[in-house]
Design a protein around this motif. Sequence first.
Motif, short mmCIF file in Angstrom:
data_model
loop_
_atom_site.label_atom_id
_atom_site.label_comp_id
_atom_site.label_asym_id
_atom_site.label_seq_id
_atom_site.Cartn_x
_atom_site.Cartn_y
_atom_site.Cartn_z
N VAL A 1 144.46 41.76 -12.66
CA VAL A 1 144.84 42.17 -11.43
C VAL A 1 144.86 43.52 -11.14
N GLU A 2 145.61 44.16 -12.34
CA GLU A 2 145.65 45.76 -12.39
C GLU A 2 144.29 46.44 -12.21
N LEU A 3 143.38 45.85 -13.09
CA LEU A 3 141.96 46.39 -13.10
C LEU A 3 141.30 46.26 -11.57
N LEU A 4 141.58 45.06 -11.13
CA LEU A 4 140.90 44.79 -9.90
C LEU A 4 141.27 45.72 -8.63
N TYR A 5 142.61 46.33 -8.89
CA TYR A 5 143.08 47.31 -7.93
C TYR A 5 142.38 48.48 -8.17
N TYR A 6 142.10 48.73 -9.61
CA TYR A 6 141.11 50.14 -9.72
C TYR A 6 139.79 50.02 -9.35
N VAL A 7 139.02 48.77 -9.54
CA VAL A 7 137.83 48.54 -8.94
C VAL A 7 137.84 48.80 -7.43
N GLU A 8 138.80 48.40 -6.71
CA GLU A 8 138.82 48.67 -5.20
C GLU A 8 138.99 50.19 -4.98
N GLU A 9 139.77 50.81 -5.70
CA GLU A 9 139.73 52.22 -5.52
C GLU A 9 138.50 52.75 -5.73
N LEU A 10 137.64 52.39 -6.52
CA LEU A 10 136.47 53.04 -7.00
C LEU A 10 135.37 52.55 -5.72
N ASP A 11 135.52 51.56 -5.31
CA ASP A 11 134.36 50.94 -4.47
C ASP A 11 135.12 49.50 -3.50
N THR B 1 127.79 55.08 -11.19
CA THR B 1 126.80 53.95 -10.45
C THR B 1 126.53 53.12 -11.87
N GLN B 2 126.64 53.70 -13.07
CA GLN B 2 126.58 52.75 -14.20
C GLN B 2 127.88 51.96 -14.48
N ILE B 3 128.98 52.32 -13.84
CA ILE B 3 130.27 51.52 -14.06
C ILE B 3 130.20 50.34 -13.12
N LYS B 4 129.54 50.83 -11.81
CA LYS B 4 129.46 49.71 -10.74
C LYS B 4 128.87 48.73 -11.21
N GLU B 5 127.49 48.93 -11.83
CA GLU B 5 126.74 48.02 -12.24
C GLU B 5 127.32 46.92 -13.44
N SER B 6 128.12 47.67 -14.31
CA SER B 6 128.85 46.77 -15.14
C SER B 6 129.98 45.91 -14.55
N ILE B 7 130.51 46.43 -13.54
CA ILE B 7 131.64 45.78 -12.84
C ILE B 7 131.00 44.57 -12.22
#
Length: 223
Positions: free
Chosen positions: A161-171, A122-128
């Motif tokens: 863009v690499e990071l955005l793929y990881y963000v999508e994996e998370l949610d 939850t904390q990471i999603k808020e930071s994102i």
Amino acid sequence: MAGKPKLHYFNGRGRMEAIRWLLAAAGVEFEEIFIKTPGDLDKLRNEGSLMFQQVPMVEIDGMKLVQTRAILNYIATKYNLYGKDMKERALIDMYAEGVADLGEMIMHLPLCPPSQKDAKTTQIKESITNRYLPAFEKVLKGHGQDYLVGNKLSRADIHLVELLYYVEELDPTLLANFPLLKALKTRVSNLPAVKKFLQPGSQRKPPMDEKNLEEAKKIFRMQ
């Protein structure tokens, strides 16, 4: 003619994945030498290949480079992904460091104790959604160009863009309110070298699972 770069790491994402992405985006073929046991790591240490006794290590142009940022800087400079002058390079560094900060949070999530995982997620999603993605969306909106710096592909775009793929994996819903970042992801993903890297069977690594995690813990003697 120099041989292919040789990447020494375990068979997982970790700190080597950004290096794999950058080499692939630059169209550079590379060889991977996987560390499979603590003995493999000790061998590299004992033969003096690891300056600070740790990996990632990349053999390139007659050097044995360690420290992820140093490796990325060298590759970006060598393959013209580092801006045209000092000011552009400073911006690229600033954006890349922001990507790395968020990337570290996501990378360490599998190491989080199960009792803390939901709160950490939850904390990471808020930071994102409140801190990192709005900042990068604002950069793209501010200059209206296709890429983060100088209207030209740089390491900053590739790392993001690499990071955005990881963000999508998370949610997968986290990118919904960031149309310019979604467009950047599509744009970079459609570059021929990146498109090839995103295909099944490439040297891109999957998300870390329990098996991966246990393997890494054993190799690096993590308690």
